[in-house]
Design an enzyme around this catalytic site. Sequence first.
Site, PDB file in Angstrom:
ATOM      1  N   HIS A 349     -12.899 -32.725  39.685  1.00  0.00           N
ATOM      2  CA  HIS A 349     -13.225 -33.046  38.290  1.00  0.00           C
ATOM      3  C   HIS A 349     -13.405 -34.542  38.114  1.00  0.00           C
ATOM      4  CE1 HIS A 349      -9.359 -34.441  36.331  1.00  0.00           C
ATOM      5  NE2 HIS A 349      -8.786 -33.805  37.325  1.00  0.00           N
ATOM      6  N   ASP A 359      -6.174 -39.839  39.359  1.00  0.00           N
ATOM      7  CA  ASP A 359      -6.457 -38.530  38.797  1.00  0.00           C
ATOM      8  C   ASP A 359      -7.624 -38.605  37.841  1.00  0.00           C
ATOM      9  OD1 ASP A 359      -6.379 -36.006  37.731  1.00  0.00           O
ATOM     10  OD2 ASP A 359      -4.390 -36.175  36.858  1.00  0.00           O
ATOM     11  N   GLU A 396     -11.427 -30.958  32.988  1.00  0.00           N
ATOM     12  CA  GLU A 396     -10.361 -30.247  33.712  1.00  0.00           C
ATOM     13  C   GLU A 396      -9.022 -30.472  33.036  1.00  0.00           C
ATOM     14  OE1 GLU A 396      -7.028 -29.982  36.701  1.00  0.00           O
ATOM     15  OE2 GLU A 396      -7.668 -31.651  35.456  1.00  0.00           O
ATOM     16  N   GLU A 397      -8.835 -31.697  32.515  1.00  0.00           N
ATOM     17  CA  GLU A 397      -7.526 -32.049  31.954  1.00  0.00           C
ATOM     18  C   GLU A 397      -7.142 -31.175  30.759  1.00  0.00           C
ATOM     19  OE1 GLU A 397      -5.584 -33.641  33.556  1.00  0.00           O
ATOM     20  OE2 GLU A 397      -6.521 -35.272  34.671  1.00  0.00           O
ATOM     21  N   ASP A 425      -8.566 -32.899  43.844  1.00  0.00           N
ATOM     22  CA  ASP A 425      -8.346 -33.449  42.508  1.00  0.00           C
ATOM     23  C   ASP A 425      -7.882 -34.891  42.693  1.00  0.00           C
ATOM     24  OD1 ASP A 425      -7.356 -34.055  39.949  1.00  0.00           O
ATOM     25  OD2 ASP A 425      -6.874 -31.983  39.513  1.00  0.00           O
ATOM     26  N   HIS A 509      -1.119 -39.512  34.512  1.00  0.00           N
ATOM     27  CA  HIS A 509      -1.564 -39.302  33.120  1.00  0.00           C
ATOM     28  C   HIS A 509      -1.189 -40.451  32.177  1.00  0.00           C
ATOM     29  CE1 HIS A 509      -2.289 -34.651  33.433  1.00  0.00           C
ATOM     30  NE2 HIS A 509      -2.932 -35.337  34.346  1.00  0.00           N
TER      31      HIS A 509
END
Length: 704
Positions: A349, A359, A396-397, A425, A509
């Site tokens: 993604h 990420d 995707e998140e 990922d 994140h």
Amino acid sequence: MSPPLTKPTTTSSIFFHSKPPPPLCTFLLLTALCLIGFFYTLHHSQNPKTTLQHTATLFLSYSSNSTISSYLHSLTLHPHLAGTKPSLETVNYVFSHFKNLKLETHKKEYQVLLSYPIKSSLSAHFSNGSVVDFNISEVVDLAESDKIVSPYHAYSPSGTVHAKVVFVNYGREVDYNALEALGVNVSGCVVLARKGEGLSRGGVVKIAESKGALAVLLYAEEGRVSGGVERGTVMRGVGDPLSPGWAGVDGGERLGLEDSEVLERFPKIPSLPLSFGNADVILGSLGGRTVPPEWRDSGGRSRVLRVGPGPAKVNFTYQGEKKMVTIHNVFAVIRGSEEPDRYVILGNHRDAWTYGAVDPNSGTAALLDIARRYARLMQKGWNPRRTIILGSWDAEEFGMVGSTEWVEQNLVNLGAKAVAYLNVDCAVQGPGFFASATPQLDNLLIEVTKKVKDPEAEGATVYEKWAARNQVNAIQRLGGVDSDFAPFLQHAGIPSIDIYYGRDFPVYHTAFDSYGWMKKYADPLFHRHVAVAGIWGLLALHLADESILPFDYISYVEQLQGHTVVLGKLLDRNVSLHPLVTSIQELASAAKEVEYEVKQLREQERRGDFIDLKLRALNDRLMLAERGFLDVEGLQGRQWFKHLIYGPPSDYESKLDFFPGIANALSQSTSKSQQNRQAAVQHEIWRVGRAIERAASALKGNLT
Ligand SMILES: *[C@@H]1O[C@H](CO)[C@@H](O)[C@H](O)[C@H]1NC(C)=O
Ligand SMILES: *[C@@H]1O[C@H](CO)[C@@H](O)[C@H](O)[C@H]1NC(C)=O
Ligand SMILES: *[C@@H]1O[C@H](CO)[C@@H](O)[C@H](O)[C@H]1NC(C)=O
Ligand SMILES: *[C@@H]1O[C@H](CO)[C@@H](O)[C@H](O)[C@H]1NC(C)=O
Ligand SMILES: *[C@@H]1O[C@H](CO)[C@@H](O)[C@H](O)[C@H]1NC(C)=O
Ligand SMILES: *[C@@H]1O[C@H](CO)[C@@H](O)[C@H](O)[C@H]1NC(C)=O
């Protein structure tokens, strides 16, 4: 050495929207194709293994840490949350990269429901009379902090809650049981939970909701960067909530926001992620009963002493919006020269909560570098036997939205033609190689890691370091729904792999997941990126170029036997494992037959016999066996999940990360009578047994 230079051209795209070339052109091309095909076949039948080895060696020799680092730098210049304007820059970047390499490039858009914050606030009235207005944005000193989305939980409902706080540890059922034993009831309170112990964000909220809590504050503790706050989704299920099970295309069917099926996907109580620092202030103020001793032992730096409720009251407000936005998947396609209708798919993604250096764009950078290296191989005359598709997913998140919509839209073609899905990922999070796979791919994964240099130990291969860390026998399975392999494996039954370096990185994140952090901590010289790109790209080369698919179902049999032993320990004596045992025996016998057949075909291949159709038939059986594990009804209550061997158990604390239907029956039926409970478990065992029989029969290729 290499086949003729011209790239074979076919007359139709495997993608829907390309136009056929004009007739004369087609004629000339077909003539050329025949000639090319002739030479290529001649060449190929001479020595397929040598060709693949040669291609693999070239592929590895094209590795470059500087190109990967420059891709990562470009991708992470700005935060690029899905559905926002800056995310379009990354769409264009990936699209132009593929285009500039002269690869067949496509974009596929969907209209989906995502969720963004408008404002949030948190204050506390403490017993000493002081009032604290918490600053709930992240403590960042970055030029662009205004462009970073403030910490939130996607799909949290809006709401204001004024109530006492209870600390609930990880927010698991066992934690609430411990509280109940202390006489603490969270009903009508705000719960404060720390994240961890396998429970997802959505899981924490769901359990809190069921206990009557009014809101959830969630903080990440161990190893987190100071001031960092972990964003994430709390949606239940996978894909666009308004088009469950079908693709959210422009003008297509959409459920309403008030539809019960849609409402089920969203939590009913608001929640918010907190920094450790803010959580710690609240924790320090709690009165009431002393925390159970085992809660204190679970590590951490916090001064957790008492569980509450209160006496402090918090005033918590979250206001967000759910919004229809356009998301973009980007593809590069390298058409297979012999079996263009068989697909090997590499996916990653592209969307990120913030800058996304780990990420997911460490994976995107690797994907782009694989594209660069494949394009260079093509200049040397290489074309894969089967079609290779590089996919760059969006959103995707928010719950694997981009990949799920695409899989849903292409379900029949993928079911009939997709050989394998290779997911990456967060390619690089830190040291150490980790992998998950469906078991028929274990051996290929091991073989490939023997060919790639270890990024951390001079002179060693990835395999050697991996084995030394005793991790090879610890190839994980893909029962979770943490990345884009979920729709491919758990909905469509496509054999899958997921690989990465490092785990549990502290900037997960948060606004600190930046290029600078990557360079400083996770991969200063980008050698880990190179290793991931090497393994990922080689896996695809083998799957695309080997005349016989490198699938080992004996390995699947062994894993299923292992799963059965583990399951057996959890069962009442009255429940029979017989359906599993006999179906696994059938799969074992099919796998042995295939092993023998492969030997014979290799012999015929060496002799130069014409065996294309036999190869094709065998490969189809190898490919389709995994589809046997799918069940039309899917998991009970979550029918989108069709795979009965690997999928998420609905109980977040399940001891099994396989046989999700059996796991559900085991945990959900505590309320039922012993007899009903056994019957439910037994039924699920039969279902899995039938699924394994379907796989065995697909592998055998015979009707009963
Ligand atoms: C909250 O913290 C951020 C980051 O440290 C800072 O930029 C902002 O000014 C603070 N807001 C308030 C209201 O103090
Ligand atoms: C907690 O309190 C609520 C509301 O007073 C009540 O309905 C519920 O049964 C209580 N739960 C437990 C476990 O005592
Ligand atoms: C009041 O209590 C809170 C929470 O324990 C603490 O953070 C704060 O420093 C205290 N204020 C005063 C003035 O003691
Ligand atoms: C809670 O906060 C909201 C938003 O800041 C505010 O409107 C409301 O008056 C507050 N309520 C209490 C009881 O403090
Ligand atoms: C690539 O690796 C070489 C050799 O280790 C190193 O000198 C160089 O700095 C690396 N380049 C980048 C961009 O990290
Ligand atoms: C197991 O089955 C037997 C015979 O059907 C029955 O008598 C016994 O109560 C069952 N045991 C349990 C634990 O349910």
